[in-house]
Motif scaffolding. Sequence first.
Motif, PDB file in Angstrom:
ATOM      1  N   ALA A 110      -3.138   5.876   6.458  1.00  0.00           N
ATOM      2  CA  ALA A 110      -1.835   5.908   5.811  1.00  0.00           C
ATOM      3  C   ALA A 110      -0.883   6.612   6.765  1.00  0.00           C
ATOM      4  O   ALA A 110      -1.066   7.767   7.096  1.00  0.00           O
ATOM      5  CB  ALA A 110      -1.913   6.643   4.487  1.00  0.00           C
ATOM      6  N   GLY A 141       1.877   9.306   0.875  1.00  0.00           N
ATOM      7  CA  GLY A 141       2.393   8.481  -0.211  1.00  0.00           C
ATOM      8  C   GLY A 141       2.205   7.007   0.056  1.00  0.00           C
ATOM      9  O   GLY A 141       2.119   6.213  -0.872  1.00  0.00           O
ATOM     10  N   ASP A 142       2.150   6.608   1.326  1.00  0.00           N
ATOM     11  CA  ASP A 142       1.882   5.208   1.666  1.00  0.00           C
ATOM     12  C   ASP A 142       0.452   4.859   1.288  1.00  0.00           C
ATOM     13  O   ASP A 142      -0.425   5.710   1.296  1.00  0.00           O
ATOM     14  CB  ASP A 142       2.044   4.985   3.180  1.00  0.00           C
ATOM     15  CG  ASP A 142       3.511   4.792   3.556  1.00  0.00           C
ATOM     16  OD1 ASP A 142       4.364   4.967   2.668  1.00  0.00           O
ATOM     17  OD2 ASP A 142       3.768   4.505   4.730  1.00  0.00           O
ATOM     18  N   SER A 143       0.272   3.574   0.960  1.00  0.00           N
ATOM     19  CA  SER A 143      -1.098   3.160   0.731  1.00  0.00           C
ATOM     20  C   SER A 143      -1.772   2.915   2.076  1.00  0.00           C
ATOM     21  O   SER A 143      -1.119   2.586   3.065  1.00  0.00           O
ATOM     22  CB  SER A 143      -1.135   1.888  -0.117  1.00  0.00           C
ATOM     23  OG  SER A 143      -0.338   0.898   0.501  1.00  0.00           O
ATOM     24  N   GLU A 144      -3.070   3.109   2.069  1.00  0.00           N
ATOM     25  CA  GLU A 144      -3.809   2.983   3.319  1.00  0.00           C
ATOM     26  C   GLU A 144      -3.880   1.542   3.785  1.00  0.00           C
ATOM     27  O   GLU A 144      -4.058   0.625   2.992  1.00  0.00           O
ATOM     28  CB  GLU A 144      -5.231   3.528   3.133  1.00  0.00           C
ATOM     29  CG  GLU A 144      -5.284   5.037   3.103  1.00  0.00           C
ATOM     30  CD  GLU A 144      -6.706   5.544   3.183  1.00  0.00           C
ATOM     31  OE1 GLU A 144      -7.626   4.744   2.938  1.00  0.00           O
ATOM     32  OE2 GLU A 144      -6.890   6.730   3.505  1.00  0.00           O
ATOM     33  N   ARG A 145      -3.701   1.340   5.049  1.00  0.00           N
ATOM     34  CA  ARG A 145      -3.907   0.025   5.644  1.00  0.00           C
ATOM     35  C   ARG A 145      -5.038   0.115   6.635  1.00  0.00           C
ATOM     36  O   ARG A 145      -5.318   1.181   7.180  1.00  0.00           O
ATOM     37  CB  ARG A 145      -2.643  -0.420   6.375  1.00  0.00           C
ATOM     38  CG  ARG A 145      -1.600  -1.046   5.485  1.00  0.00           C
ATOM     39  CD  ARG A 145      -0.511  -1.634   6.339  1.00  0.00           C
ATOM     40  NE  ARG A 145      -1.036  -2.521   7.403  1.00  0.00           N
ATOM     41  CZ  ARG A 145      -0.308  -2.949   8.428  1.00  0.00           C
ATOM     42  NH1 ARG A 145       0.940  -2.571   8.556  1.00  0.00           N
ATOM     43  NH2 ARG A 145      -0.834  -3.753   9.332  1.00  0.00           N
TER      44      ARG A 145
END
Length: 143
Positions: free
Chosen positions: A112, A116-120
């Motif tokens: 991430a 707060g970002d979703s994991e890629r």
Amino acid sequence: MPAQPASRVPDEAHQPPDEPLWCSRCNTDKHLLVNSIQSHYPPAPNMVDVAYECHACRYSYRQIASVQKVAVVLNRPGIAQGVLQFGGQYLHCGEPMKTKSCELRRIQAPLALRPGDSERLYEIYINTRILGCQCGFRMEIPD
Ligand SMILES: [Zn+2]
Ligand SMILES: [Zn+2]
């Protein structure tokens, strides 16, 4: 082959003395453990700056020695010395390990970038080198 002039001093004469690794307190080299090996500066072929410690009296030493002298202690059976690194070289069994092959490895890692970002899933490529020792020991290191 032309004869060397007698006045010419062989290069060896300028090299530091090659004393064996030794604990002068215990008067033995039995308890020595090599802590680090570095290239000797100025570079002398085969000479390294070695730091070692005597197990028995806990006294530390540092000296310039040839790889062969260091190998005498490193090659001793019974004490696991592991892998030593010096001057970009890796030593195992007291000998520089040889590059067996180079690999390009793909590593996938979930990441991430911001909180707060979703994991890629990201892909990373790294170059690695497989080093091998004559004893069969192998190790992979990032290049
Ligand atoms: Zn000692
Ligand atoms: Zn080995």
